[in-house]
Motif scaffolding. Structure first.
Motif, PDB file in Angstrom:
ATOM      1  N   LEU A  62      -7.746  12.578   1.207  1.00  0.00           N
ATOM      2  CA  LEU A  62      -8.618  13.662   1.053  1.00  0.00           C
ATOM      3  C   LEU A  62      -8.786  13.548  -0.764  1.00  0.00           C
ATOM      4  CD1 LEU A  62      -9.953  16.078   2.296  1.00  0.00           C
ATOM      5  CD2 LEU A  62      -7.816  17.411   1.712  1.00  0.00           C
ATOM      6  N   GLY A  63      -7.792  13.426  -1.395  1.00  0.00           N
ATOM      7  CA  GLY A  63      -8.024  13.555  -2.748  1.00  0.00           C
ATOM      8  C   GLY A  63      -8.777  12.184  -3.321  1.00  0.00           C
ATOM      9  N   GLY A  64      -8.432  11.118  -2.460  1.00  0.00           N
ATOM     10  CA  GLY A  64      -8.741   9.807  -2.917  1.00  0.00           C
ATOM     11  C   GLY A  64     -10.328   9.281  -2.715  1.00  0.00           C
ATOM     12  N   PRO A 115     -10.194  17.496 -16.017  1.00  0.00           N
ATOM     13  CA  PRO A 115     -10.723  16.961 -14.721  1.00  0.00           C
ATOM     14  C   PRO A 115      -9.504  16.774 -13.842  1.00  0.00           C
ATOM     15  CG  PRO A 115     -10.981  15.389 -16.217  1.00  0.00           C
ATOM     16  CD  PRO A 115     -10.398  16.485 -16.945  1.00  0.00           C
ATOM     17  N   PHE A 116      -8.329  16.399 -14.401  1.00  0.00           N
ATOM     18  CA  PHE A 116      -7.126  16.069 -13.665  1.00  0.00           C
ATOM     19  C   PHE A 116      -6.055  17.182 -13.810  1.00  0.00           C
ATOM     20  CE2 PHE A 116      -8.938  11.945 -14.278  1.00  0.00           C
ATOM     21  CZ  PHE A 116      -8.967  11.372 -13.407  1.00  0.00           C
ATOM     22  N   GLY A 117      -6.397  18.329 -14.132  1.00  0.00           N
ATOM     23  CA  GLY A 117      -5.411  19.326 -14.625  1.00  0.00           C
ATOM     24  C   GLY A 117      -4.503  18.734 -15.344  1.00  0.00           C
ATOM     25  N   ILE A 173     -12.717  24.254 -10.597  1.00  0.00           N
ATOM     26  CA  ILE A 173     -11.829  25.081 -10.906  1.00  0.00           C
ATOM     27  C   ILE A 173     -10.383  24.842 -10.359  1.00  0.00           C
ATOM     28  CG2 ILE A 173     -13.030  27.046 -10.878  1.00  0.00           C
ATOM     29  CD1 ILE A 173     -11.189  27.890  -8.294  1.00  0.00           C
ATOM     30  N   ILE A 174      -9.273  25.154 -11.190  1.00  0.00           N
ATOM     31  CA  ILE A 174      -7.849  24.600 -10.530  1.00  0.00           C
ATOM     32  C   ILE A 174      -7.128  26.136 -10.283  1.00  0.00           C
ATOM     33  CG2 ILE A 174      -5.896  23.762 -11.144  1.00  0.00           C
ATOM     34  CD1 ILE A 174      -7.302  21.743 -12.874  1.00  0.00           C
ATOM     35  N   PRO A 175      -6.671  26.157  -9.186  1.00  0.00           N
ATOM     36  CA  PRO A 175      -6.139  27.339  -8.565  1.00  0.00           C
ATOM     37  C   PRO A 175      -4.558  27.525  -9.091  1.00  0.00           C
ATOM     38  CG  PRO A 175      -6.249  26.186  -6.902  1.00  0.00           C
ATOM     39  CD  PRO A 175      -7.111  25.241  -8.021  1.00  0.00           C
ATOM     40  N   ASP A 228       0.786  -1.375   0.041  1.00  0.00           N
ATOM     41  CA  ASP A 228      -0.132   0.117  -0.035  1.00  0.00           C
ATOM     42  C   ASP A 228       1.000   1.108  -0.002  1.00  0.00           C
ATOM     43  OD1 ASP A 228       1.013   0.135   2.487  1.00  0.00           O
ATOM     44  OD2 ASP A 228      -0.879  -0.536   3.601  1.00  0.00           O
ATOM     45  N   PHE A 229       0.378   2.612   0.151  1.00  0.00           N
ATOM     46  CA  PHE A 229       0.949   3.891  -0.077  1.00  0.00           C
ATOM     47  C   PHE A 229       1.777   3.710   1.003  1.00  0.00           C
ATOM     48  CE2 PHE A 229      -2.624   5.432  -2.861  1.00  0.00           C
ATOM     49  CZ  PHE A 229      -1.862   5.448  -4.000  1.00  0.00           C
ATOM     50  N   MET A 230       1.032   3.503   2.411  1.00  0.00           N
ATOM     51  CA  MET A 230       1.919   3.914   3.642  1.00  0.00           C
ATOM     52  C   MET A 230       3.228   3.004   3.697  1.00  0.00           C
ATOM     53  SD  MET A 230       2.015   4.956   6.573  1.00  0.00           S
ATOM     54  CE  MET A 230       0.308   5.566   7.064  1.00  0.00           C
TER      55      MET A 230
HETATM   56  C1  HEM Z   1     -11.602  11.162  -9.951  1.00  0.00           C
HETATM   57  C2  HEM Z   1     -10.459  11.317  -9.242  1.00  0.00           C
HETATM   58  C3  HEM Z   1      -9.507  12.537  -9.115  1.00  0.00           C
HETATM   59  C4  HEM Z   1      -9.803  13.864  -9.778  1.00  0.00           C
HETATM   60  C5  HEM Z   1     -10.841  14.390 -10.531  1.00  0.00           C
HETATM   61  C6  HEM Z   1      -8.624  14.476  -9.235  1.00  0.00           C
HETATM   62  C7  HEM Z   1      -8.446  16.162  -9.467  1.00  0.00           C
HETATM   63  C8  HEM Z   1      -7.313  16.632  -9.349  1.00  0.00           C
HETATM   64  C9  HEM Z   1      -7.071  17.959 -10.039  1.00  0.00           C
HETATM   65  C10 HEM Z   1      -7.779  18.831 -10.790  1.00  0.00           C
HETATM   66  C11 HEM Z   1      -5.684  18.599  -9.229  1.00  0.00           C
HETATM   67  C12 HEM Z   1      -5.015  19.579  -9.465  1.00  0.00           C
HETATM   68  C13 HEM Z   1      -4.126  19.535 -10.702  1.00  0.00           C
HETATM   69  C14 HEM Z   1      -3.609  20.687 -11.335  1.00  0.00           C
HETATM   70  O1  HEM Z   1      -3.286  21.527 -10.519  1.00  0.00           O
HETATM   71  O2  HEM Z   1      -3.265  20.824 -12.398  1.00  0.00           O
HETATM   72  C15 HEM Z   1      -5.220  17.427  -8.416  1.00  0.00           C
HETATM   73  C16 HEM Z   1      -4.004  17.175  -7.718  1.00  0.00           C
HETATM   74  C17 HEM Z   1      -3.943  16.172  -6.692  1.00  0.00           C
HETATM   75  N1  HEM Z   1      -4.525  15.189  -6.679  1.00  0.00           N
HETATM   76 FE1  HEM Z   1      -6.217  14.288  -7.358  1.00  0.00          FE
HETATM   77  N2  HEM Z   1      -7.861  13.818  -8.525  1.00  0.00           N
HETATM   78  C18 HEM Z   1      -8.488  12.446  -8.369  1.00  0.00           C
HETATM   79  C19 HEM Z   1      -7.810  11.483  -7.576  1.00  0.00           C
HETATM   80  C20 HEM Z   1      -6.874  11.513  -6.620  1.00  0.00           C
HETATM   81  C21 HEM Z   1      -6.496  10.530  -5.918  1.00  0.00           C
HETATM   82  C22 HEM Z   1      -7.109   8.980  -6.135  1.00  0.00           C
HETATM   83  C23 HEM Z   1      -5.260  10.854  -5.380  1.00  0.00           C
HETATM   84  C24 HEM Z   1      -4.263  10.063  -4.375  1.00  0.00           C
HETATM   85  C25 HEM Z   1      -4.396   8.796  -4.048  1.00  0.00           C
HETATM   86  C26 HEM Z   1      -4.968  12.444  -5.525  1.00  0.00           C
HETATM   87  C27 HEM Z   1      -4.080  13.106  -5.050  1.00  0.00           C
HETATM   88  C28 HEM Z   1      -3.792  14.413  -5.623  1.00  0.00           C
HETATM   89  C29 HEM Z   1      -2.733  15.129  -5.188  1.00  0.00           C
HETATM   90  C30 HEM Z   1      -1.622  14.556  -4.026  1.00  0.00           C
HETATM   91  C31 HEM Z   1      -2.616  16.354  -5.897  1.00  0.00           C
HETATM   92  C32 HEM Z   1      -1.632  17.329  -5.802  1.00  0.00           C
HETATM   93  C33 HEM Z   1      -0.547  17.221  -6.910  1.00  0.00           C
HETATM   94  C34 HEM Z   1       0.512  18.367  -7.097  1.00  0.00           C
HETATM   95  O3  HEM Z   1       0.200  19.327  -6.542  1.00  0.00           O
HETATM   96  O4  HEM Z   1       1.430  18.045  -7.334  1.00  0.00           O
HETATM   97  N3  HEM Z   1      -6.001  12.533  -6.398  1.00  0.00           N
HETATM   98  N4  HEM Z   1      -6.314  16.332  -8.259  1.00  0.00           N
END
Ligand code: HEM
Length: 521
Positions: free
Chosen positions: A324-326, A457-459, A393-395, A277-279
């Motif tokens: 939180l993100g997950g 959606p993911f940036g 939105i993405i900041p 796992d991640f941990m």
């Molecule tokens: C459908 C699922 C998800 C969506 C739509 C999503 C969306 C996003 C978006 C829009 C960002 C900002 C990207 C940018 O600034 O360009 C982001 C960053 C991030 N997400 Fe996700 N996320 C998802 C799932 C996850 C999961 C599963 C994890 C961890 C297990 C996660 C961890 C992170 C982290 C740590 C960042 C910060 C990355 C950085 O700043 O380098 N996210 N996510």
């Protein structure tokens, strides 16, 4: 004693009036910022700027930005400037400007501009909030944690959580009871992410009041105080907030997560536990300074990268942001997908057929390779993320003065930027008939025909979501498990037409998504 006149009341009135006039002059001056810079702006009001509808919960964050984007677009502007309170935000309208900000000129817009105070608020020291060199270092360290090999390694842990999901759905089908699907999926993804990020069996599918679920809810459900905190973080200089020792994270949430993480770390270190796992990977970073493909969390050969070791607080902040993100992003994505599939039965049937066809080639077993073969599933999830991007939105913040391409306008260091994801995703220039749920928006030809940086959606760029693969994987597993085993229809407890909840940062359905579930043979 009097100060200005011979009358104390008059003095007080004069002082208050001068103070108010001062504030009004300050706001008026601030609100002329974009005009002075030569960037188009709208009609901001004193105090709230362009943000009144959001502050009074009349619309969601994404809808507020969409309303402003649509106004700029209708006037033919390629970009515009808005105000959150008195604070200016730059909005790119032309996707090419988005590409410059997120990718080509990334060195000018590296940071999210979120509040960080690692001393007072340790969980803010997470990858999403970290800035400049600290962000870059942490990103490099964490990137090996999210490779497809690591996803494969964690797949079984994830697939194990589908058992609890099926039990709940079976029960609902048997009793002909409506499924509050957002809540059920929230428990499903909490169990997954709790297991892979914390190594803890959260059991929230079995027990809806399990602690991880309780605190997870606390993070995403925003009350009045949380909206004020967001407003402060968006509108007040962070140096001032740090000076006040402002704490963004709710103290109860912090105590719970720090405690849970410390306990897990202690247990694993003491008993030398290995878990896929991640941990485990975070513990390798803490004790060895690298992520390795082995079972060890310490290194007895003195082969430790001292400079790359992370502290327990840094580990906690990353586990927290994975949690939180997950859980909420993926559970809302699958809920919206099921809402659309319940409303579009033909798409539901087509997707079910693909799931059954692919699984029949894989001994009817969910596996990483089987999930990768489901290409129509990808289209359905991509379309869901288009219509309902969890982060609307993405900041970004300008960290180095920047001349906007093809203009002489300079954005100065410290200017905030908002990429209006929902607005771009629902722009008819890129997605004709944007209200229609149509997975064919993601056919090969349609994707090719669209300009880049119109699906975010993911940036994008170097700061793209690090957990994207994991988020897609758990969304696919959730969707495949439900559609393979159940036929779903919309229950009339679902508000129709459905609205986005204005009280949530994440794009969620107001009143939830309620489904009727029929078990399939
Ligand atoms: C459908 C699922 C998800 C969506 C739509 C999503 C969306 C996003 C978006 C829009 C960002 C900002 C990207 C940018 O600034 O360009 C982001 C960053 C991030 N997400 Fe996700 N996320 C998802 C799932 C996850 C999961 C599963 C994890 C961890 C297990 C996660 C961890 C992170 C982290 C740590 C960042 C910060 C990355 C950085 O700043 O380098 N996210 N996510």
């Amino acid at each position: 004693m009097t100060l200005i006149t011979n009358n104390l009341t008059l003095d007080l009135v004069a002082i208050i009036a001068t103070f108010l006039v001062g504030i009004i002059v300050y706001f008026k001056w601030q609100l002329s910022y974009w005009d002075r810079l030569g960037v188009p702006s709208l009609n901001p009001t004193l105090v709230f700027g362009d943000f009144k509808n959001y502050i009074f919960a009349k619309c969601s964050l994404g809808e507020q930005f969409k309303e402003l984007y649509d106004q700029f677009k209708s006037k033919g502007y390629k970009h515009g400037g808005i105000f959150v309170g008195p604070k200016p935000f730059y909005i790119p309208v032309d996707p090419d400007l988005g590409k410059h900000i997120m990718q080509k000129d990334f060195q000018h817009f590296m940071n999210h501009g979120f509040y960080i105070n690692e001393e007072v608020d340790p969980l803010t020291g997470n990858l999403f909030s970290l800035e400049d060199a600290k962000w870059r270092n942490m990103r490099v360290k964490l990137t090996p944690t999210f490779t497809s090999g690591k996803m494969k390694m964690m797949f079984q842990t994830l697939a194990d959580c589908t058992r609890g999901l099926k039990e709940i759905m079976d029960n609902l089908a048997l009793n002909h009871a409506p499924a509050d699907i957002k809540e059920i999926l929230g428990r499903f993804t909490t169990d997954i992410i709790g297991s892979v990020a914390f190594g803890i069996e959260c059991n929230s599918l079995k027990n809806p009041d399990a602690e991880f679920r309780k605190y997870g809810r606390k993070i995403v459900e925003t009350g009045f105080i949380d909206r004020i905190k967001v407003f402060l973080v968006l509108s007040i200089p962070h140096a001032l907030l740090r000076f006040w020792r402002f704490k963004f994270t709710n103290t109860e949430v912090e105590t719970f997560f720090m405690g849970a993480i410390q306990d897990t770390v202690n247990y694993r270190e003491k008993n030398n536990v290995y878990r896929k796992d991640f941990m485990h990977l975070l513990l390798q970073l803490k004790n060895r300074g690298l992520v390795a493909d082995d079972q060890k969390i310490t290194d007895d050969k003195g082969n430790i990268k001292e400079n790359d070791l992370i502290t327990i607080n840094e580990l906690a902040a990353q586990a927290f942001v994975f949690f939180l993100g997950g859980f909420e992003t993926s559970s809302t994505t699958v809920s919206w997908a099921l809402y659309e599939l319940a409303t579009n039965q033909d798409i539901q049937e087509k997707l079910r057929k693909e799931i059954n066809d692919v699984l029949s080639r894989h001994n009817n077993k969910l596996s990483y390779d089987a999930m990768m073969e489901m290409t129509y599933m990808d289209k359905v999830i991509n379309e869901t993320l288009r219509k309902y991007p969890p982060l609307p939105i993405i900041p970004r913040v300008c960290n180095k003065d920047y001349t906007i391409p093809n203009t002489s306008t300079k954005l100065s260091r410290g200017t905030s930027v908002a990429i209006p994801v929902l607005a771009i995703h629902t722009d008819p220039e890129y997605y004709p008939n944007p209200e229609k749920f149509d997975p064919e928006h993601f056919s090969e030809e349609n994707v090719k025909a669209r300009p880049g940086f119109t699906w975010l959606p993911f940036g994008d760029g170097p700061r793209i979501c690090i957990g994207m693969r994991f988020g897609m994987m758990q969304s696919k597993v959730g969707l495949a498990t439900i559609l393979k085993n159940y036929k779903i229809k919309l229950n009339n407890k679902t508000e129709f037409p459905i609205k986005v909840d204005p009280k949530n940062f994440i794009t969620t359905a107001k009143g939830g998504v309620w489904l009727d579930v029929e078990k399939l043979d």
